[in-house]
Design a protein around this motif. Sequence first.
Motif, PDB file in Angstrom:
ATOM      1  N   LEU A  82      21.918 -34.854   1.104  1.00 18.23           N
ATOM      2  CA  LEU A  82      20.805 -34.730   1.646  1.00 18.23           C
ATOM      3  C   LEU A  82      20.697 -34.534   3.359  1.00 18.23           C
ATOM      4  N   PHE A  83      21.761 -35.733   3.791  1.00 16.10           N
ATOM      5  CA  PHE A  83      21.922 -35.472   5.920  1.00 16.10           C
ATOM      6  C   PHE A  83      23.027 -34.321   5.802  1.00 16.10           C
ATOM      7  N   PHE A  84      24.613 -34.072   5.046  1.00 11.34           N
ATOM      8  CA  PHE A  84      25.838 -32.917   5.227  1.00 11.34           C
ATOM      9  C   PHE A  84      24.235 -31.697   5.111  1.00 11.34           C
ATOM     10  N   LEU A  85      23.002 -31.800   3.824  1.00 13.60           N
ATOM     11  CA  LEU A  85      22.480 -30.446   3.873  1.00 13.60           C
ATOM     12  C   LEU A  85      22.086 -29.704   4.773  1.00 13.60           C
ATOM     13  N   PHE A  86      20.713 -30.706   5.570  1.00 14.87           N
ATOM     14  CA  PHE A  86      19.803 -30.772   6.863  1.00 14.87           C
ATOM     15  C   PHE A  86      21.825 -29.757   7.821  1.00 14.87           C
ATOM     16  N   LEU A  87      22.331 -30.826   8.205  1.00 17.27           N
ATOM     17  CA  LEU A  87      23.258 -30.344   9.218  1.00 17.27           C
ATOM     18  C   LEU A  87      23.593 -29.337   9.003  1.00 17.27           C
ATOM     19  N   LEU A  88      24.280 -28.913   7.760  1.00 16.60           N
ATOM     20  CA  LEU A  88      24.815 -27.633   7.768  1.00 16.60           C
ATOM     21  C   LEU A  88      24.193 -26.211   7.995  1.00 16.60           C
ATOM     22  N   ILE A  89      22.404 -26.879   7.228  1.00 12.79           N
ATOM     23  CA  ILE A  89      21.523 -25.763   7.515  1.00 12.79           C
ATOM     24  C   ILE A  89      21.246 -25.863   9.015  1.00 12.79           C
ATOM     25  N   GLY A  90      21.247 -26.877   9.040  1.00 12.64           N
ATOM     26  CA  GLY A  90      20.363 -26.933  11.340  1.00 12.64           C
ATOM     27  C   GLY A  90      21.970 -26.060  11.878  1.00 12.64           C
ATOM     28  N   PHE A  91      23.519 -26.085  11.836  1.00 14.05           N
ATOM     29  CA  PHE A  91      24.554 -26.261  12.662  1.00 14.05           C
ATOM     30  C   PHE A  91      25.151 -24.639  12.416  1.00 14.05           C
ATOM     31  N   PHE A  92      25.392 -24.859  11.573  1.00 11.37           N
ATOM     32  CA  PHE A  92      26.557 -23.662  10.979  1.00 11.37           C
ATOM     33  C   PHE A  92      25.624 -22.608  10.930  1.00 11.37           C
ATOM     34  N   PRO A  93      24.696 -22.176  10.955  1.00 13.29           N
ATOM     35  CA  PRO A  93      24.285 -20.657  11.416  1.00 13.29           C
ATOM     36  C   PRO A  93      24.249 -20.699  12.841  1.00 13.29           C
ATOM     37  N   MET A  94      23.491 -21.543  13.333  1.00 15.14           N
ATOM     38  CA  MET A  94      23.965 -21.982  14.795  1.00 15.14           C
ATOM     39  C   MET A  94      25.372 -20.972  15.127  1.00 15.14           C
ATOM     40  N   TYR A  95      26.452 -21.743  14.582  1.00 14.43           N
ATOM     41  CA  TYR A  95      28.065 -21.930  15.578  1.00 14.43           C
ATOM     42  C   TYR A  95      28.326 -20.497  14.812  1.00 14.43           C
ATOM     43  N   ILE A  96      27.591 -20.029  13.492  1.00 12.15           N
ATOM     44  CA  ILE A  96      27.689 -18.329  13.593  1.00 12.15           C
ATOM     45  C   ILE A  96      28.081 -17.154  14.269  1.00 12.15           C
ATOM     46  N   LEU A  97      26.021 -17.674  14.846  1.00 12.30           N
ATOM     47  CA  LEU A  97      25.720 -16.993  15.675  1.00 12.30           C
ATOM     48  C   LEU A  97      26.562 -17.125  16.812  1.00 12.30           C
ATOM     49  N   GLY A  98      26.898 -18.185  17.627  1.00  7.42           N
ATOM     50  CA  GLY A  98      27.229 -18.360  18.577  1.00  7.42           C
ATOM     51  C   GLY A  98      28.920 -17.805  18.611  1.00  7.42           C
ATOM     52  N   ARG A  99      29.732 -17.768  17.302  1.00  7.33           N
ATOM     53  CA  ARG A  99      31.208 -16.241  17.420  1.00  7.33           C
ATOM     54  C   ARG A  99      30.634 -15.593  17.337  1.00  7.33           C
ATOM     55  N   LEU A 100      29.878 -14.885  16.747  1.00 10.10           N
ATOM     56  CA  LEU A 100      29.430 -13.810  17.152  1.00 10.10           C
ATOM     57  C   LEU A 100      28.835 -12.919  18.414  1.00 10.10           C
ATOM     58  N   THR A 101      27.906 -14.256  19.149  1.00  8.48           N
ATOM     59  CA  THR A 101      27.551 -13.130  20.205  1.00  8.48           C
ATOM     60  C   THR A 101      28.389 -13.447  21.155  1.00  8.48           C
ATOM     61  N   ASP A 102      29.536 -14.664  21.168  1.00  9.94           N
ATOM     62  CA  ASP A 102      30.647 -14.530  22.207  1.00  9.94           C
ATOM     63  C   ASP A 102      31.661 -13.284  22.025  1.00  9.94           C
ATOM     64  N   ARG A 103      32.149 -12.941  20.816  1.00  7.87           N
ATOM     65  CA  ARG A 103      32.403 -11.805  20.654  1.00  7.87           C
ATOM     66  C   ARG A 103      31.487 -10.422  21.003  1.00  7.87           C
ATOM     67  N   SER A 104      30.685 -10.219  20.415  1.00  6.94           N
ATOM     68  CA  SER A 104      30.035  -8.962  21.049  1.00  6.94           C
ATOM     69  C   SER A 104      29.858  -8.885  22.185  1.00  6.94           C
ATOM     70  N   LEU A 105      29.791 -10.579  23.398  1.00  4.88           N
ATOM     71  CA  LEU A 105      29.502 -10.158  24.524  1.00  4.88           C
ATOM     72  C   LEU A 105      30.744  -9.588  25.179  1.00  4.88           C
ATOM     73  N   ARG A 106      32.050 -10.392  24.761  1.00  2.70           N
ATOM     74  CA  ARG A 106      32.777  -9.567  25.301  1.00  2.70           C
ATOM     75  C   ARG A 106      33.779  -7.967  24.622  1.00  2.70           C
ATOM     76  N   GLN A 107      32.886  -8.051  23.843  1.00  2.00           N
ATOM     77  CA  GLN A 107      33.182  -6.187  23.789  1.00  2.00           C
ATOM     78  C   GLN A 107      31.828  -5.897  24.390  1.00  2.00           C
ATOM     79  N   THR A 108      31.867  -6.010  24.825  1.00  2.00           N
ATOM     80  CA  THR A 108      30.951  -5.032  25.217  1.00  2.00           C
ATOM     81  C   THR A 108      30.753  -4.371  26.875  1.00  2.00           C
ATOM     82  N   GLN A 109      31.428  -5.554  27.345  1.00  2.00           N
ATOM     83  CA  GLN A 109      32.118  -6.091  28.832  1.00  2.00           C
ATOM     84  C   GLN A 109      33.141  -5.231  28.939  1.00  2.00           C
ATOM     85  N   VAL A 110      34.263  -5.251  27.903  1.00  2.00           N
ATOM     86  CA  VAL A 110      35.342  -4.153  28.057  1.00  2.00           C
ATOM     87  C   VAL A 110      34.433  -2.939  27.653  1.00  2.00           C
ATOM     88  N   ASP A 111      33.839  -2.603  26.494  1.00  2.00           N
ATOM     89  CA  ASP A 111      33.074  -1.203  27.182  1.00  2.00           C
ATOM     90  C   ASP A 111      32.546  -1.110  27.948  1.00  2.00           C
TER      91      ASP A 111
END
Length: 490
Positions: free
Chosen positions: A20-49
């Motif tokens: 249960l602990f690892f499930l809650f940790l995964l549900i809470g952190f994993f989406p935030m991590y993925i969103l952060g990576r996507l946001t970082d990549r999108s920010l870099r591409q937007t700046q270049v464009d």
Amino acid sequence: MLERVKRKLWGGGISMKVPLFFLFLLIGFFPMYILGRLTDRSLRQTQVDSRVMEVQNQCLIISNKMSRSGYMSGDARDSSVDVELDTIADIFSGRIVVINRNFKVIKDTFRLAEGRTHVAEEVIRCFQGESGSRFEKDKRYFALAVPIYDNTEEKNIEGVLVATASTENLTGMAERVSEKGAFFQLMAFWVILLASAALVTILMGPFGSLQKVMNRVADGNLDQVISENAYKETRQLSTAIQNTLTKLKTVDRSRDEFVSNVSHELKTPITSIRVLADSLMSMDQAPVELYREFMTDISDEIDRESKIIDDLLSLVKMDKSVAELNVVQLDINGLVQQILKRLRPIARKRNVELILESIREVTADVDEVKLSLALSNLVENAVKYNVEDGWVRVTVDADHKFFYVKVSDSGIGIPEEFQEQVFERFYRVDKARSRETGGTGLGLAITRKVILMHHGAVRLVSKEGEGSTFMVRIPLNYIPGNRNIPQDNT
């Protein structure tokens, strides 16, 4: 040794809190991590464009200005255009090269390639009317080509302006933002870690309380009330455990009653024998007829004691987990006929009519000895607890799955409040009459046990003063280990 270490580490199993602990940790952190990576990549591409668009606009402006001033065709080039080209190149930390139709460099803000030939894919495509850009992510720069038209209505391409600009500052800015984002994610990770631990503790709290109550029960406190209603699951679990405890207490009480009943039933004939023997010994010259009468009573008491012991041994054998059935295919109609034939002398003494009603021929997989004992008990009881000039009707029937034996009588009946206890060991509705008829109080208990061993069921329908009906249902085909047959024995 290895198994011992495993037991120490895991304690025989892993706690539910861990997944249960690892499930809650995964549900809470994993989406935030993925969103952060996507946001970082999108920010870099937007700046270049954005930088590409900005450079392209500046280049289009200067290209139009070069077309109006005749920069490509005139011998004396406008110096203000050169200054503007140098300024734009400095602003974007890049380089601007102007190429004529002969692929000769006529302007280079780095002053390195003027007069040289410059043939590149983007230059050729630009002379063909296709503007384009190219981004080198690893080298951190981009290049774009803009056509330079003449100042006529035909808009002929006189040259190409190739601009390269560095993305180093953009990358550095993105990396700083990424570092701050990583720091934020690290802080969020610890917050989610603590929140997950707290949430698991709160959610598992009711189960911990239930476990404490169960530990008290395990210590022997069977009267402990188990009630945990925090969740639907804990409420259902509490109810199931409470029901189990109730049954355990019932079994414990039944065991005490059984021991008491056995002691009483076995002691009663012995007491009678002792009284009769003492009476005989106290008489100096008792007549022979009195001796004969007392010895007859002693013999009857010994027979009764022997019958009780035999019935107890039968129950003990059936209660053993190793008890097995000697299953054979048997003609049930023939078996019932033999039972009625054997009991007719007893029925004639009470002028009770025995009736067999065979609705259809039945063949089933049964243990002949045990089933004969069970059905004999039912018919014999129907005869013994009947009225004078009464009747007993035995009906044999079957369907595609079960066979049925119904034993009905015109006897005294059983009061409704006693009907649930008649299958208990040593239970008697009328104890005085039971002893008069020679009953041990174990017959129906044996019958029920035999029927359950055949994966069958037995029901009682009775009304006081109007007789009783015992209905037996047993599968036609015996399947060892099958426990899916409903056992309705009320």
